[in-house]
Design an enzyme around this catalytic site. Structure first.
Site, PDB file in Angstrom:
ATOM      1  N   PRO A  73       0.554  -1.240  -0.139  1.00 11.55           N
ATOM      2  CA  PRO A  73      -0.288  -0.185   0.131  1.00 11.55           C
ATOM      3  C   PRO A  73       0.541   1.466  -0.436  1.00 11.55           C
ATOM      4  O   PRO A  73       1.621   1.364   0.615  1.00 11.55           O
ATOM      5  CB  PRO A  73      -0.816   0.075   1.245  1.00 11.55           C
ATOM      6  CG  PRO A  73      -0.745  -1.359   1.664  1.00 11.55           C
ATOM      7  CD  PRO A  73       1.135  -2.109   1.121  1.00 11.55           C
ATOM      8  N   GLU A  74       0.544   2.804  -1.076  1.00 15.13           N
ATOM      9  CA  GLU A  74       1.262   3.506  -1.158  1.00 15.13           C
ATOM     10  C   GLU A  74       0.424   4.379  -0.607  1.00 15.13           C
ATOM     11  O   GLU A  74      -0.722   3.857  -0.119  1.00 15.13           O
ATOM     12  CB  GLU A  74       1.806   3.517  -2.128  1.00 15.13           C
ATOM     13  CG  GLU A  74       3.228   2.480  -2.598  1.00 15.13           C
ATOM     14  CD  GLU A  74       4.186   2.620  -4.024  1.00 15.13           C
ATOM     15  OE1 GLU A  74       4.422   3.804  -4.219  1.00 15.13           O
ATOM     16  OE2 GLU A  74       4.038   1.429  -4.523  1.00 15.13           O
TER      17      GLU A  74
END
Length: 271
Positions: free
Chosen positions: A2-3
């Site tokens: 997850p960015e």
DNA sequence: ACTTCGACCTGTTGGC
DNA sequence: TGCCAACAGGTCGAAG
């Protein structure tokens, strides 16, 4: 995984379901994430109202009556809203049950994520207090990046992933932004003109915004709050495309390793 | 003060 | 087909 876009997608997906709802019960099935989940939550959270959900960098902040839950998804984490009753899987380590019969479920196979509790101002927490600028705000400018890099010798790609400089850009979007800006990932950050930094700023904002609109990138296990994958992977220009032709010039995309992370770029389009 | 590197985990993939 | 090394979206904290 997850960015920023994936965390933002998660925030937007869970917000409407649990905002202003009262906690009924807390389940901690595996306490051992990056740091132990505080067991005290089991007794302290029930009957508290979840007043507000927000994001700082890749951290989600859930604000209750007496404090704040800080949640990081690490490399493989995801969260989703599920109706009760629901089945529990191997890596569903944490679950917050709310009175309307729904729960917020935290899943993280690699357990690099974190769930912490603080009763102070969350932005003053030691993990949040020295984070850099939010890339989707007006504070994120070419002048800011230029001045952040002036006394540094690192390559631009690891600089983009330095959370003390800016938050939210991880390994996928760093490569993608540099491609759009035409900047070589190994170029020293103190050897980039203001003009090129402006193009990079525009590219980062564009990539992140489009990824959010697509519900994030699912390469493997990222899911949105409703369990569906994100659809930005089909827009990736270089990430994961080693030896495949550049969409712009047909030259094969190159893969290298920088700071122990894979970087992808087109040697003709990026200088 | 900056940079590099090991460490934390499990699951999947690719080469032999 | 099977085994095993390499690798995967993050980032802290110690060492250089």
């Amino acid at each position: 995984m997850p960015e920023l876009p994936e965390v933002e997608t998660t925030l937007r997906g869970i917000q409407a379901h649990i905002s202003q709802q009262i906690v009924q019960r807390v389940e901690i099935r595996c306490q051992q994430l990056r740091w132990p989940i505080p067991l005290s939550l089991i007794n302290s959270l029930p009957n508290q109202c979840l007043h507000k959900l927000s994001r700082r960098g890749k951290y989600l902040i859930l604000s209750f009556d007496t404090g704040h839950l800080l949640i990081h998804l690490g490399m493989s984490g995801s969260m989703r809203i599920v109706k009760q009753p629901s089945t529990t899987n191997k890596h569903d380590h944490f679950e917050l049950f709310f009175h309307p019969g729904i729960s917020l479920k935290y899943t993280d196979p690699r357990r690099f994520g974190a769930i912490l509790w603080t009763e102070d101002e969350p932005l003053k927490h030691r993990l949040l207090c020295s984070l850099g600028v939010e890339p989707l705000t007006s504070n994120f400018t070419a002048n800011y990046l230029k001045s952040s890099s002036i006394h540094r010798s690192v390559a631009i790609k690891p600089l983009l992933m330095d959370s003390k400089v800016l938050v939210g850009v991880g390994n996928i979007y760093a490569s993608e932004s540099l491609f759009l800006a035409g900047i070589h990932p190994t170029r020293r950050c103190n050897n980039i003109s203001l003009i090129r930094y402006q193009r990079l700023i525009d590219s980062i904002k564009e990539v992140l915004k489009k990824a959010i609109q697509s519900g994030g990138t699912s390469l493997k296990d990222f899911t949105q709050a409703d369990g569906k994958p994100g659809y930005f992977a089909q827009n990736l220009n270089v990430y994961g495309r080693n030896n495949e032709p550049c969409y712009n010039c047909k030259h094969p995309i190159i893969k290298i390793v920088q700071s122990q992370r894979a970087s992808f770029y087109c040697p003709k389009c990026q200088t």
